[in-house]
Motif scaffolding. Structure first.
Motif, PDB file in Angstrom:
ATOM      1  N   UNK A   1       2.643   6.771  -6.882  1.00  0.00           N
ATOM      2  CA  UNK A   1       1.691   7.806  -7.321  1.00  0.00           C
ATOM      3  C   UNK A   1       2.217   9.197  -6.994  1.00  0.00           C
ATOM      4  N   UNK A   2       2.803   9.358  -5.816  1.00  0.00           N
ATOM      5  CA  UNK A   2       3.306  10.675  -5.423  1.00  0.00           C
ATOM      6  C   UNK A   2       4.453  11.126  -6.322  1.00  0.00           C
ATOM      7  N   UNK A   3       5.232  10.177  -6.826  1.00  0.00           N
ATOM      8  CA  UNK A   3       6.387  10.508  -7.672  1.00  0.00           C
ATOM      9  C   UNK A   3       6.057  10.447  -9.161  1.00  0.00           C
ATOM     10  N   UNK A   4       4.763  10.295  -9.494  1.00  0.00           N
ATOM     11  CA  UNK A   4       4.345  10.237 -10.902  1.00  0.00           C
ATOM     12  C   UNK A   4       5.091   9.155 -11.671  1.00  0.00           C
ATOM     13  N   UNK A   5       5.295   7.997 -11.033  1.00  0.00           N
ATOM     14  CA  UNK A   5       6.042   6.917 -11.658  1.00  0.00           C
ATOM     15  C   UNK A   5       5.154   5.897 -12.361  1.00  0.00           C
ATOM     16  N   UNK A   6       3.846   5.936 -12.082  1.00  0.00           N
ATOM     17  CA  UNK A   6       2.977   4.930 -12.687  1.00  0.00           C
ATOM     18  C   UNK A   6       3.001   5.014 -14.209  1.00  0.00           C
TER      19      UNK A   6
ATOM     20  N   UNK B   1       0.837  -1.205   0.000  1.00  0.00           N
ATOM     21  CA  UNK B   1       0.000   0.000   0.000  1.00  0.00           C
ATOM     22  C   UNK B   1       0.878   1.264   0.000  1.00  0.00           C
ATOM     23  N   UNK B   2       1.871   1.273   0.871  1.00  0.00           N
ATOM     24  CA  UNK B   2       2.770   2.424   0.939  1.00  0.00           C
ATOM     25  C   UNK B   2       3.577   2.552  -0.357  1.00  0.00           C
ATOM     26  N   UNK B   3       3.947   1.418  -0.922  1.00  0.00           N
ATOM     27  CA  UNK B   3       4.706   1.394  -2.172  1.00  0.00           C
ATOM     28  C   UNK B   3       3.897   2.045  -3.301  1.00  0.00           C
ATOM     29  N   UNK B   4       2.622   1.703  -3.400  1.00  0.00           N
ATOM     30  CA  UNK B   4       1.780   2.291  -4.444  1.00  0.00           C
ATOM     31  C   UNK B   4       1.572   3.786  -4.216  1.00  0.00           C
ATOM     32  N   UNK B   5       1.491   4.184  -2.957  1.00  0.00           N
ATOM     33  CA  UNK B   5       1.352   5.608  -2.657  1.00  0.00           C
ATOM     34  C   UNK B   5       2.587   6.383  -3.095  1.00  0.00           C
TER      35      UNK B   5
ATOM     36  N   UNK C   1      11.495   5.385   2.269  1.00  0.00           N
ATOM     37  CA  UNK C   1      12.159   5.173   3.555  1.00  0.00           C
ATOM     38  C   UNK C   1      11.357   5.757   4.716  1.00  0.00           C
ATOM     39  N   UNK C   2      10.368   6.641   4.391  1.00  0.00           N
ATOM     40  CA  UNK C   2       9.530   7.271   5.422  1.00  0.00           C
ATOM     41  C   UNK C   2      10.407   7.911   6.502  1.00  0.00           C
ATOM     42  N   UNK C   3      11.346   8.748   6.045  1.00  0.00           N
ATOM     43  CA  UNK C   3      12.332   9.344   6.937  1.00  0.00           C
ATOM     44  C   UNK C   3      11.778  10.593   7.612  1.00  0.00           C
ATOM     45  N   UNK C   4      12.513  11.092   8.611  1.00  0.00           N
ATOM     46  CA  UNK C   4      12.139  12.322   9.299  1.00  0.00           C
ATOM     47  C   UNK C   4      12.647  13.546   8.551  1.00  0.00           C
ATOM     48  N   UNK C   5      13.787  13.391   7.881  1.00  0.00           N
ATOM     49  CA  UNK C   5      14.403  14.523   7.185  1.00  0.00           C
ATOM     50  C   UNK C   5      14.718  14.088   5.754  1.00  0.00           C
TER      51      UNK C   5
END
Length: 1483
Positions: free
Chosen positions: A741-746, A734-738, A783-787
């Motif tokens: 989509x956020x990076x316009x890679x689809x 699920x996170x991978x697909x998000x 990576x869901x990083x903080x920075x």
């Protein structure tokens, strides 16, 4: 199994034969007297059997008949059942023999059958035994043969693993009867009633075999409950890779299997049944894997007072302690092997005296033969395990060093590679060449102390034989060693310089291969090839000195045995010490044994020198400073995300001006901070300082939480798109697909042939620049990083390494001029777009009719690719073809020197045998015989022959060195020429590691290993032929032994080579991923460290190292499997030859016959005794020579795989001709720059889909055309086709009326200019980067630098135009590199200029400067621009819009903007809206 049975049979025959000799009449009379006394009533209860032993053969004959009858009935019954259940029968046929003991039982039965067959034959033709004994032996042979076939059928044709009860009972009876017969034999022998010792031997073999078979019955019981045995286990399942838990059979092998290397038999057998793949080879044992060895190594490595300083000694100590068990075992085996090889020379004099009739006790000859045989057997066994354990230790040390060098590469700061002289090519060389050398070194590591031990033993034996005359041998030996000292010193020097020159070549090769695309676009590839060839010329100079020095050293050492022997014999003559043939032969035997280590000494010295240099280089590399860990304080989560206080950072600690100074700022969680500044202002350095990459001079940097980093130049790892995004984290769909989509890679993934499973080529070669950037952004987001740190010029403002302005957008805009300048440039760009939109509102759209009416191609349903872009590395199948050898030989003078080398070696062998034969012929057998010549004549002839043979050695070594050097040089030149002339598609699908592997590892084999392998193979073959000739002269019956042994050896070699060859090929192929991963890691080390992925990458390299280790380990095991069997055959040949010699009847040559002249008597007697002794002396080395010959031939074929791999690249297709004289354009071409494209169709490969679908358009001369379109539409492909980087599938391109397909590539590319998408600089100077072809003056270069805004920057540097540029331009910012590319085209001033997203890495203000520069200096040129910014093409005369490989729109920007429905108008609107929204959000 066959090898074992043959070995057991040969051992049995030898034991039976060793005590056989004709019985004299006196002995028969004596035995008859003893027999008559045996009827005395005082005898013990066994007298009946002792007197008439014929009852025992009768009993044995009866039992054999009964068993044969029962087995026949059983076979008939089983056959009938099998026919009735044929389906089940065939299914069971697939079941292999399931246990080691099953094979052992069958082997034992086969051996006994052959053994009794030989005994029956000898009983018939030589011993003339009685009829019942003969029948007993014949029936025993038939019985054991039948049992072996019955058992083999039982194990293969059914799942039944229990031994039949009848066989168990019969084996027990056989054992008991054999024991009883042995007791009877010894009793008769004690009473001197035993006629022949072969009866004792026969019964002794029966007892041993019976005991083994009875034990197998007991052991079988323990195995019945097991459903899967060792030999039933598959090597690897289909889905298992390098990290499988299926380990080598070596780790589970029993004692007998270890001793005989039978644990390799399944793999060798498999190699004869199919082509072995990597998945067929088991993994090494867990204790031998890189991870465990590396852990031990790190724990043993000693650092100086906590400082990372390591000496060569400490490195060697830690390496030893990491594999000490294998080294210690190899030491013990080497010691025993060395001691056992001197048993025969020690007893040689006694053997010759025995042949002379001086016999000390009964059966002395057979006792001596037995001792010789046992000593050779021990030598054979221990030598093979010595080499195997040494090779195993070498693999462990290599794996440790590869891991250590890799870990060091992960910790090296970027500035360390620049400031401390280490480049990627040099670091790769440490892994590919220096670490690999440790693996080869283990074959030589014991040679120094072994040589000392051998010399000590030799001197002791010589002293026993020659007395004080042997004392002269010691100073002669010392003199030989001293004569080699200057050669050894020179070898050390030459080797060091050779490795340095190799480093320089590999560094340049790596850099050139990395940037091959830009070289071909600019037409510079041949210039850079000449640079590599120049570097190779320097390397070849040192190589030539090295090989000729080695040849001189070899000549001195190879003549040492003759020199030492001549000195010793001469001293004996001077001291009046009588020389007897027995003593001479003992001395010659010693010198023969010493030949092998002395022959090997030059290579040993060379290897020690090479390893010393390599370890020193590795130790120096490990001493380089690590990345400072205290630069950044990593803290737990808080409200603050990032805090920098009074930071002062510098890439170069020696520089007086820091890269960044007075840096202070704070960033809270949730803030978006943009860093702006002109090119070279320090933006990327600021992010690097946050990552801890820049050395800190003062201040503090605190990072709270995890971080992710996106580099300015995308670093994409070879592999699947999915793996690049996950980057070591587990899949969360699920996170991978998000993230996608956020990076316009689809949309990008839809264009890729295998979506996110598409394998990305090296450096993302099959991705566009935008796709690479989006993938690395997705990697950071996943990576869901903080920075998040994005290194890209967005919009604090930096200037000259300082933060000049910081704050909110409006505050900065109102308070300073630096940020205002940047924003103004961006506003101007937007204003340009608005002007075109407003100015064209009233114009009519006159879109090119031709483009509108261009037919649209239907989708080709067959366009689906058949495979990935990057394929697995190809490897040849089957044996190395004769063509490979022929091509290799022809590289040096057409192969004309090879016959001369062989003739010289044959002459040497004749002279060597002649000199030794002279010494044995003219020396008397005993003191009582007068020698035929004087001592002076004896020594004079010997010295003359020795000098002649020494000259042959000198000529041969020089010819071999000259030929090998010529072959290596030609092969290097041809391969590199074809690689550089290869099309770009070759580099797209070929990872750089594959090419580097051939240019480093394979080239090193060709340079240093192959000539010696060929020479040694020829020397060993000719030596063996000479020994066979000498032995056949003594006893022609030896020929009967040689023929089957040679046939068996050839069969073993053929049986072995199928598996060994593929293992060597797989090992060669497995090096490429290792080198590639190493190279790839070094280029992306900053990204790896920023994600804290160092442990994962270190684990990956260890797995790749284990993959290589398992293949090499089993390749070594296969070699020892073969050599053990060959040496066993040779040892048996030697023993049987001795049996034939000692069995020669007395009186064959009788010196007391009155009709023969005294000299004739002496000659015949010496011929028999001396020549026989000489034959035995030569035969002492037969097993070593024969096994070494076959091993060398196999190793030679394995090493020829390096030639085969290099020849693969010599045969790769080349690009079209660089120059076609008949169609060369005029120097003024192109004069107008008009480009006409007609029906252009392009695809990247036959297995890949079409990219451009029939484009037809015209680029008018002198106009500027912008090419736009979304990612993957074909923009870059069109440009590559224009430069013929990709050849059109159909259609044509004309420039000023000339079809570019009809002219040479150099003429085309040199007349066009391009600023590529990826800015490229090469190691060297500023001058060499702007003008690599050296065509322009300094004034012209300064003018170009000023025009591209770099003149002031270069003038600041001390060396001006000669200022250094590090590898890949790492000491220049990306923007500065792009401006250097602009300077190149300003120098070139072509009529056609292509900008391939050339402004992607510079700020907007610099973009405007570049655009203005181009407008001024390329006013009359055709400029084609591919841009990601609309502002870069809005000022163009024409716009070409591509969509999925088709021309969608082609017209002036004004006309296209006027039509609000046009795709270009929509792109402009999208760009304007996006830019304005960013500004409004900033406000």
């Amino acid at each position: 199994m066959i090898g074992k049975s043959q070995g057991s049979f040969c051992v049995s025959v030898m034991v039976a034969y060793k005590n056989i000799r004709p019985v004299t009449k006196r002995e028969r009379d004596h035995f008859g007297q003893l027999s008559s006394l045996s009827h005395s009533p005082m005898e013990n209860p066994l007298d009946f059997l002792l007197i008439q032993p014929i009852y025992l053969p009768l009993l044995s004959f009866f039992l054999n008949m009964v068993l044969l009858l029962i087995l026949f009935v059983s076979w008939v019954y089983n056959k009938k059942v099998a026919c009735e259940n044929s389906d089940d029968f065939m299914a069971k046929r697939s079941t292999n023999m399931s246990s080691t003991f099953s094979k052992l039982v069958v082997m034992c039965c086969v051996s006994l059958s052959v053994f009794y067959s030989v005994l029956s034959l000898l009983s018939c033709v030589r011993w003339h035994s009685n009829v019942w004994t003969l029948f007993d032996l014949l029936l025993a042979a038939l019985t054991w043969g039948t049992i072996s076939m019955y058992l083999r059928g039982l194990y293969i044709d059914s799942h039944e693993q229990k031994l039949p009860y009848l066989l168990r009972v019969w084996w027990v009876f056989y054992f008991l009867i054999s024991c009883y017969r042995l007791v009877v034999d010894f009793a008769l022998y004690k009473k001197q009633e035993l006629v022949s010792v072969h009866n004792v031997v026969s019964d002794l073999v029966g007892v041993c075999a019976g005991l083994l078979l009875c034990c197998s019955c007991l052991w079988k019981k323990g195995e019945e409950g097991e459903t899967t045995t060792l030999l039933e286990e598959p090597f690897l399942s289909e889905n298992e890779g390098c990290d499988d838990e299926v380990t080598t059979h070596f780790s589970k092998a029993g004692f007998l299997s270890l001793v005989s290397f039978s644990w390799m038999s399944p793999l060798v057998t498999l190699g004869n049944e199919k082509i072995i793949d990597s998945n067929d080879v088991p993994q090494v044992d867990s204790s031998d894997r890189a991870e465990n060895l590396f852990r031990v190594f790190r724990s043993q490595l000693e650092w100086d007072d906590g400082v990372r300083r390591i000496t060569t000694f400490k490195l060697v100590k830690a390496l030893f302690l990491s594999v000490w068990r294998d080294i210690l075992l190899s030491f013990l085996f080497a010691f025993v092997s060395t001691m056992s090889c001197y048993v025969a020379p020690y007893l040689m004099d006694s053997f010759v005296q025995y042949l002379n009739g001086q016999r000390q006790y009964k059966h002395q000859g057979y006792v001596l033969v037995t001792v010789f045989f046992v000593a050779k057997l021990v030598e054979c066994q221990t030598r093979r395990h010595w080499y195997f354990r040494g090779g195993k230790a070498g693999l462990g040390m290599k794996a440790v060093l590869v891991s250590m060098i890799y870990e060091k590469g992960l910790t090296l700061p970027c500035h360390s590679k620049q400031g401390q002289g280490q480049t990627s090519g040099e670091i790769i060389n440490l892994m590919a060449v220096d670490a690999d050398r440790l693996d080869a070194f283990t074959w030589f590591m014991h040679d120094p102390w072994i040589l000392v031990l051998q010399v000590s033993l030799a001197l002791w034996i010589l002293y026993n034989s020659l007395g004080l005359g042997s004392v002269a041998a010691f100073p002669a030996f010392i003199l030989v060693m001293l004569a080699n000292y200057p050669f050894a010193k020179l070898e050390d020097k030459f080797q060091s310089n050779l490795m340095k020159s190799k480093d320089n070549r590999m560094k340049k090769t790596s850099e050139v291969l990395l940037n091959m695309r830009i070289l071909k676009l600019q037409g510079w590839e041949m210039k850079f090839l000449s640079k590599i060839l120049d570097l190779r010329q320097v390397e070849a100079g040192w190589l030539k000195k090295f090989v000729y020095n080695s040849a001189a050293m070899s000549s001195v050492l190879l003549t040492a045995p003759s020199f030492i022997s001549a000195t010793a014999f001469g001293a004996c003559v001077l001291l009046k010490i009588p020389l007897e043939s027995g003593k001479i032969l003992a001395a010659l035997a010693i010198f023969q044994i010493l030949q092998s280590p002395i022959y090997k000494l030059p290579e040993t010295i060379s290897m020690f020198v090479q390893v010393k240099v390599s370890l020193g280089r590795i130790a120096s590399f490990l001493c380089l400073d690590d990345l400072e860990k205290d630069v950044v304080e990593r803290l737990t989560y808080s409200e603050m995300a990032l805090e920098v206080s009074n930071g002062c950072f510098s890439w170069d600690n020696s520089s007086s001006i820091p890269t960044l100074r007075e840096v202070s700022f704070e960033v809270s969680h949730g803030m978006n901070v943009a860093v702006c500044g002109t090119v070279g202002s320090g933006k990327s350095s600021l992010l690097s300082s946050i990552l801890g990459e820049v050395p800190k001079i003062s201040g503090t940097v605190k990072v709270f939480g995890s971080k992710a980093y996106v580099a300015q130049s995308p670093w994409i790892q070879s592999g699947k798109v999915e793996d690049n995004i996950l980057f070591g984290k587990p899949m969360e769909r699920e996170w991978y697909q998000s993230v996608l989509e956020a990076c316009c890679l689809n949309k990008d993934l839809e264009l890729l042939p295998f979506h996110d499973q598409t394998v990305i080529g090296e450096r993302g070669i099959n991705l566009s620049g935008g796709q690479k950037q989006r993938i690395q952004i997705a990697r950071a987001l996943y990576q869901d990083a903080d920075i998040y740190l994005f290194d890209d010029p967005f919009s604090a403002v930096m200037k000259d390494g300082k933060i000049t302005q910081a704050g909110r957008y409006n505050e900065i805009l109102d308070s300073g001029t630096d940020f205002m300048e940047l924003v103004g440039a961006h506003t101007d760009a937007l204003a340009t777009v608005d002007t075109y939109e407003q100015g064209c509102a009233s114009s009519e759209s006159t879109t090119n009719k031709e483009d509108k009416e261009a037919p649209k191609l239907e989708k080709d349903s067959g366009n689906k690719p058949r495979g990935q872009l990057v394929q697995q590395e190809e490897r040849e199948k089957g044996k190395v073809g004769f063509t490979v050898y022929k091509k290799y030989m022809a590289l040096a003078y057409g192969g004309a020197v090879i016959p001369i080398i062989l003739l010289v070696q044959i002459l040497f062998q004749v002279l060597d045998i002649g000199s030794n034969y002279w010494m044995t012929w003219v020396t008397p057998v005993s003191k009582d015989v007068e020698p035929p010549v004087s001592g002076f004549t004896l020594i004079l002839v010997y010295v003359v022959l020795a000098i002649a043979s020494s000259l042959c050695i000198l000529v041969r070594t020089l010819l071999v060195s000259m030929t090998g050097f010529k072959m290596a040089t030609e092969l290097f030149t041809q391969m590199h020429l074809r690689v550089f002339r290869a099309s770009m598609s070759f580099f797209d699908v070929t990872p750089m590691g594959r090419i580097l592997n051939r240019a480093s590892t394979d080239q090193s084999v060709v340079d240093l290993r192959l000539p010696g392998q060929f020479a040694y193979a020829a020397v060993a073959a000719i030596n063996i032929l000479g020994i066979m000739g000498v032995m056949i002269q003594v006893a022609w019956l030896v020929l009967i032994i040689f023929i089957p042994v040679v046939a068996a050896s050839s069969w073993y070699r053929q049986y072995y080579i199928s598996a060994a060859r593929e293992l060597a090929r797989l090992a060669g192929i497995s090096r490429s991923p290792l080198v590639h991963h190493f190279s790839e890691t070094l280029s992306g080390v900053t990204t790896i460290r920023s994600f804290d992925q160092e442990p994962r990458f270190l684990s990956d390299i260890m797995k790749l190292s284990d993959c290589l280790s398992r293949l090499t380990f089993h390749s070594t095991g296969a070699t020892e499997w073969l050599c053990f069997r060959l040496e066993l055959l040779s040892t048996i040949t030697f023993a049987l030859s001795l049996v034939i010699v000692v069995s020669t009847p007395e009186g064959t040559v009788n010196p007391s016959k009155p009709l023969i002249h005294k000299l004739r008597i002496f000659f015949l007697w010496s011929l028999l005794i001396g020549f026989a002794g000489l034959a035995i002396t030569y035969a002492l080395n037969l097993n070593n020579l024969q096994s070494n010959l076959v091993w060398t031939l196999c190793e030679l074929e394995n090493k020829m795989i390096s030639v085969e791999r290099m020849l693969q690249y010599i045969d790769i297709p080349s690009e079209p001709s660089l120059v076609i004289e008949s169609t060369r354009p005029e120097k003024s071409w192109p004069s107008r720059g008009e480009i006409t494209i007609s029906n252009l169709q392009v695809r990247y490969g036959p297995h890949l889909p079409m990219v451009l679908h029939g484009l037809t358009c015209t680029f008018p001369g002198g106009l500027k055309t912008g090419i736009v379109g979304r990612t993957g539409c074909g923009k870059s492909t069109l440009i590559q086709t224009l430069f013929r980087i990709v050849e059109p599938t159909a259609g044509e391109i004309r420039i000023d009326g000339i079809d570019i397909l009809t002219i040479g590539l150099h003429d085309l590319r040199s007349r066009l200019s391009i600023i590529p998408q990826d800015p490229t600089m090469f190691e060297g100077t500023v001058r060499s980067n702007l003008d690599p072809l050296e065509e322009y003056s300094d004034d012209q270069i300064w003018e170009a630098l000023d025009k591209c805004q770099l003149g002031d920057e270069v003038r600041k540097k001390e060396l001006k135009l000669d200022s250094s540029v590090s590898e890949n331009g790492q000491n220049w910012s990306v923007g500065q590199r792009q401006l250097v590319c602009l300077g190149r085209v300003l120098l070139k001033r072509s009529k056609v200029l292509v900008l391939d997203e050339a402004t992607a890495s510079v700020d907007t203000a610099t973009v405007n400067l570049i655009q203005e520069t181009l407008r001024q200096h390329f006013r009359d040129c055709t400029v084609i621009t591919i841009a990601h910014r609309i502002s870069s093409v809005i000022g163009s005369d024409m716009v070409l819009l591509l969509d999925q490989g088709l021309i969608k729109e082609h017209d002036s920007p004004g006309r296209l903007l006027e039509d609000k429905s046009s795709s270009f108008s929509k792109l402009v609107a999208e760009y304007t809206t996006s830019s304005e929204s960013k500004f409004s959000r900033s406000c």
